[in-house]
Design an enzyme around this catalytic site. Structure first.
Site, mmCIF file in Angstrom:
data_model
loop_
_atom_site.group_PDB
_atom_site.id
_atom_site.type_symbol
_atom_site.label_atom_id
_atom_site.label_comp_id
_atom_site.label_asym_id
_atom_site.label_seq_id
_atom_site.Cartn_x
_atom_site.Cartn_y
_atom_site.Cartn_z
ATOM 1 N N GLU A 1 9.328 -26.366 9.449
ATOM 2 C CA GLU A 1 9.403 -26.646 8.133
ATOM 3 C C GLU A 1 10.703 -26.593 7.488
ATOM 4 O O GLU A 1 11.646 -25.921 8.116
ATOM 5 C CB GLU A 1 8.693 -25.441 7.297
ATOM 6 C CG GLU A 1 7.113 -25.377 7.653
ATOM 7 C CD GLU A 1 6.342 -24.173 7.385
ATOM 8 O OE1 GLU A 1 6.899 -23.356 6.908
ATOM 9 O OE2 GLU A 1 5.155 -24.307 7.436
ATOM 10 N N HIS A 2 10.931 -27.156 6.326
ATOM 11 C CA HIS A 2 12.096 -27.017 5.605
ATOM 12 C C HIS A 2 11.951 -25.927 4.820
ATOM 13 O O HIS A 2 10.877 -25.699 4.478
ATOM 14 C CB HIS A 2 12.543 -28.436 4.862
ATOM 15 C CG HIS A 2 12.498 -29.547 5.871
ATOM 16 N ND1 HIS A 2 13.838 -30.363 6.123
ATOM 17 C CD2 HIS A 2 11.637 -30.375 6.686
ATOM 18 C CE1 HIS A 2 13.621 -31.200 7.060
ATOM 19 N NE2 HIS A 2 12.412 -31.216 7.306
ATOM 20 N N TYR A 3 13.479 -25.575 4.264
ATOM 21 C CA TYR A 3 13.327 -24.510 3.632
ATOM 22 C C TYR A 3 13.742 -24.597 2.049
ATOM 23 O O TYR A 3 14.664 -25.012 1.684
ATOM 24 C CB TYR A 3 14.340 -23.339 4.225
ATOM 25 C CG TYR A 3 14.113 -22.831 5.589
ATOM 26 C CD1 TYR A 3 13.361 -21.486 5.734
ATOM 27 C CD2 TYR A 3 14.594 -23.586 6.544
ATOM 28 C CE1 TYR A 3 13.080 -21.309 6.985
ATOM 29 C CE2 TYR A 3 14.316 -23.286 7.928
ATOM 30 C CZ TYR A 3 13.405 -22.218 8.132
ATOM 31 O OH TYR A 3 13.029 -21.903 9.536
#
Length: 218
Positions: free
Chosen positions: A89-91
């Protein structure tokens, strides 16, 4: 060249560990050397398994499956082709969602000197994805990072699982939703107490498993 050598080394390490296990067949070269696996595991070619993963007894994967880091898959699981478990996942809370902040490959590309290994702290803090025992995941499904799938659950083909799944439930759609259960509540409770998958294979009466109780098709 270096990447290919690392893949071969990882494959040889996995092959060495197979000696300690019964009936294991692992053919993929794209497998982290720290993979923990139990007896009778089947992993074909064209499967990717990242770091810190564990696969239980008699579980099999299929071609083009991707298992990201920090994934545990229980015993007697059936994973169909093109299944993606625990994608990164990207933050969204960082100033940028670009992986340059946490992906070692990107940081190497741009020449960042990893003195403090900050990205590793982020990487290791990623949520674990837990797949229970006797879980069937249909073709082209995605199980998002951090999700827990209960024992005996079924994930229908093409589903995207974004939240925890109850034991012995049947789940389909995007995002997935529960449409029923494999058995009635009493039988589910009994199966969870029994935990038949923990028994030695030689002691399991397979003939008795063709009918585990009253089914619930609702």
């Amino acid at each position: 060249m270096v990447y290919k050598v690392k893949k071969i080394v990882s494959f040889l390490i996995i092959k060495f560990h197979q000696i300690k296990r019964r009936g294991v067949k692992i053919k993929t070269f794209n497998c982290s050397k720290d993979l923990i696996f139990e007896d009778y595991v089947r992993i074909p070619k064209k499967v990717i398994i990242k770091e810190n993963c564990r696969i239980g007894k008699c579980t099999y994967l299929s071609p083009h499956d991707i298992i990201e880091s920090n994934v545990t898959i229980g015993k007697y699981c059936s994973i169909a082709p093109n299944v993606y478990i625990g994608p990164g996942e990207h933050y969204k809370s960082f100033k940028t969602t670009h992986p340059i902040l946490f992906d070692p490959a990107w940081r190497k590309i741009v020449g960042i000197n990893e003195k403090d290994n900050y990205y590793k702290k982020i990487w290791k803090s990623d949520k674990s994805t837990l797949i229970g025992n006797d879980v069937w995941i249909g073709i082209n499904s995605i199980v998002m990072r951090g999700v827990k799938i209960g024992d005996g659950a079924i994930i229908g083909a093409g589903s995207i699982v974004t939240k925890d799944v109850e034991p012995y439930s049947i789940n389909v759609d995007v995002p997935s939703k529960t449409i029923g259960y494999r058995f009635d509540k009493k039988t589910i409770v009994e199966l969870q107490k029994e935990k038949w998958w923990e028994n030695d294979l030689s002691t399991i009466d397979l003939n008795s498993m063709y009918n585990s109780g009253d089914t619930n098709e609702n």
